[in-house]
Motif scaffolding. Structure first.
Motif, PDB file in Angstrom:
ATOM      1  N   LEU A  27       0.788  -1.228   0.000  1.00 53.67           N
ATOM      2  CA  LEU A  27       0.000   0.000   0.000  1.00 53.67           C
ATOM      3  C   LEU A  27       0.824   1.283   0.000  1.00 53.67           C
ATOM      4  O   LEU A  27       0.314   2.327  -0.433  1.00 53.67           O
ATOM      5  CB  LEU A  27      -0.939   0.008   1.215  1.00 53.67           C
ATOM      6  N   SER A  49       3.015  -6.124  -6.520  1.00 54.10           N
ATOM      7  CA  SER A  49       2.104  -6.842  -5.625  1.00 54.10           C
ATOM      8  C   SER A  49       2.393  -8.340  -5.604  1.00 54.10           C
ATOM      9  O   SER A  49       2.429  -8.965  -4.530  1.00 54.10           O
ATOM     10  CB  SER A  49       0.656  -6.594  -6.045  1.00 54.10           C
ATOM     11  N   SER A  92      -4.269  -6.391  -1.459  1.00 56.00           N
ATOM     12  CA  SER A  92      -3.727  -5.871  -2.722  1.00 56.00           C
ATOM     13  C   SER A  92      -4.804  -5.480  -3.724  1.00 56.00           C
ATOM     14  O   SER A  92      -4.509  -4.829  -4.731  1.00 56.00           O
ATOM     15  CB  SER A  92      -2.795  -6.911  -3.355  1.00 56.00           C
ATOM     16  N   LYS A 138      -7.141  -3.339  -3.407  1.00 56.23           N
ATOM     17  CA  LYS A 138      -7.480  -1.920  -3.339  1.00 56.23           C
ATOM     18  C   LYS A 138      -6.219  -1.100  -3.116  1.00 56.23           C
ATOM     19  O   LYS A 138      -5.246  -1.571  -2.511  1.00 56.23           O
ATOM     20  CB  LYS A 138      -8.466  -1.646  -2.191  1.00 56.23           C
ATOM     21  N   SER A 139      -6.259   0.139  -3.587  1.00 55.29           N
ATOM     22  CA  SER A 139      -5.162   1.067  -3.304  1.00 55.29           C
ATOM     23  C   SER A 139      -5.288   1.584  -1.882  1.00 55.29           C
ATOM     24  O   SER A 139      -6.322   1.381  -1.207  1.00 55.29           O
ATOM     25  CB  SER A 139      -5.215   2.239  -4.279  1.00 55.29           C
ATOM     26  N   GLN A 188      -8.269   3.897  -1.589  1.00 55.41           N
ATOM     27  CA  GLN A 188      -9.527   3.146  -1.605  1.00 55.41           C
ATOM     28  C   GLN A 188      -9.790   2.478  -0.264  1.00 55.41           C
ATOM     29  O   GLN A 188     -10.932   2.443   0.205  1.00 55.41           O
ATOM     30  CB  GLN A 188      -9.489   2.113  -2.728  1.00 55.41           C
TER      31      GLN A 188
END
Length: 444
Positions: A85, A91, A122, A124-125, A128
């Motif tokens: 993140l 990722s 992973s 979502k950012s 987010q």
């Protein structure tokens, strides 16, 4: 490097280690330097700094309460979340590396959970996830900032109180608190010049006449002036408050200076160096013997018969009014240096502030008693918390009646945004320093 970082994090979270000390030892032991050391440092400091935020995200990604997870497993998940993140790590590679690390550290049986949880993280950012786990800022601003900016709520509220705002400036302060600090050096006057540090690769700092910034980090010990004690590592804010005490106007004798809470000795060394150029001698008092040794080490290159005493600053062994200038850099919550101590924000509590307050008041009272009539005291903290700064000063002055608060702002020439005075509060987001506080008090 991930294994080194994980072991450091475990020492910090499980054994109450200090991240900077544990990490520096690990880097030396593993002989990591350059990019490897920088990567490992970011893994450790970033994971610890954003711990509260990652816990909120992981709580949405694990099917059971985080309190049911083994601490070793939780630290592995936090370390993985930071790579996914907040770092530029692929990722797929981050998840695979953390699964491998899990197998080697806690066993094959846990690797499946780590794989599943980190893959969910992973998806979502960071932004987010914040939208998902934090309350809406319009409904609960402090709750939102606590999650989005990785500060316990009570600290966010204390900063808002100190700034007297809950707007964009609070947001800027929390952002600055999450930025890794620069390595700032001090050229101790009479022993080294800032030009010496510039020639070694540093650049002049903005406010302190003795400060230079080591660009790109690096090991300050490689600079001969630092390794010999003619210079040192010291935040520019710490330099400014010590210099303010040394330059405060004073009539009459100016030969005896006192540092009432000296350890580890950075401010003592700067004061002693300035004092040596004026035939003034410093007495440094520190209650803990091992910290008194650190003070002696900091003073080793400074000329003059400066003394280090092991003793309790609240119980002076010297006559009243013995000193011309007194520094009372009192023990505090350290909320002004959270960017340097990534684990501290999660260790400190509001109760710590309450418990420190009586000691701070006793030390300030002792400092005023120790200074002569007409002499000056600098009450200093590395925290902006109102209960540790002006509240302490107001309480002690109200009880005594033989000391007054003076305007300290003229002692910070060229430094902007010092607000209304008479005391001075420095800020990371405004001055690039730790959030140092100074109140200048003159005995009448």
């Amino acid at each position: 490097m991930r294994q080194v970082a994980y072991k450091v994090i475990r020492q910090v979270t499980a054994e109450d280690g200090y991240a900077n000390l544990v990490l520096n030892k690990a880097l030396r032991d593993q002989r990591l330097g350059g990019r490897d050391a920088a990567f490992c440092t970011e893994l450790v400091h970033g994971t610890l700094r954003w711990q509260g935020t990652y816990d909120a995200i992981l709580a949405r990604s694990v099917s059971r309460p985080l309190t049911d997870l083994d601490p070793e497993l939780l630290d592995l998940l936090r370390l993985g979340a930071h790579q996914l993140l907040r770092m530029r790590v692929d990722s797929y590679a981050a998840v695979n590396e953390m699964v491998t690390l899990t197998r080697s550290e806690v066993g094959q049986s846990r690797s499946g959970l780590v794989n599943a949880v980190l893959r969910k993280v992973s998806q979502k950012s960071f932004d987010q996830w914040i939208t998902t786990v934090a309350p809406h800022s319009d409904d609960d601003l402090f709750g939102y900032l606590s999650i989005a900016k990785a500060h316990p709520r009570w600290i966010v509220e204390a900063f808002a109180d100190a700034l007297q705002t809950d707007g964009y400036e609070l947001d800027d302060l929390l952002d600055a608190d999450n930025e890794p600090p620069r390595v700032t050096l001090v050229a101790r006057p009479g022993l080294a010049e800032v030009d010496d540090l510039v020639e070694a690769g540093a650049t002049r700092a903005r406010w302190s006449p003795y400060a230079a910034v080591l660009q790109g980090g690096g090991d300050p010990g490689r600079i001969s002036a630092v390794s010999s004690g003619r210079a040192g590592v010291q935040d520019e804010g710490s330099q400014l408050v010590a210099t303010a005490l040394a330059t405060a106007p004073l009539e009459g004798t100016d030969a005896k200076w006192l540092d009432l809470c000296a350890g580890p000795g950075g401010k003592s060394a700067l004061l002693a160096a300035i004092g040596s150029q004026r035939d003034a001698l410093l007495t440094a008092v520190e209650p803990l013997p091992h910290r008194a040794e650190l003070v002696r080490a900091n003073l080793r290159a400074v000329p003059g018969d400066h003394r280090v005493l092991v003793g309790d600053g609240t119980k002076p062994t010297w006559p009243e009014g013995s000193y011309d200038r007194v520094l009372a850099d009192v023990p505090c919550s350290g909320l002004g240096a959270l960017r340097r101590r990534p684990e501290a924000r999660w260790r400190r509590t509001a109760k710590d502030v309450e418990e420190l307050r009586p000691l701070q008041e006793r030390l300030l009272d002792s400092a005023i008693t120790s200074v002569r009539k007409g002499g000056v005291v600098a009450y200093v903290t590395c925290t902006p918390h109102p209960m540790e700064t002006r509240a302490v000063v107001d309480t002690v002055l109200a009880q005594r009646g033989d000391a007054v608060l003076e305007d300290a702002r003229p002692l910070f020439p060229g430094v902007p945004s010092l607000d209304g005075g008479p005391d001075v509060q420095l800020w990371p987001h405004l001055h690039g320093t730790d959030a140092m506080y100074l109140a200048l008090i003159r005995r009448t």
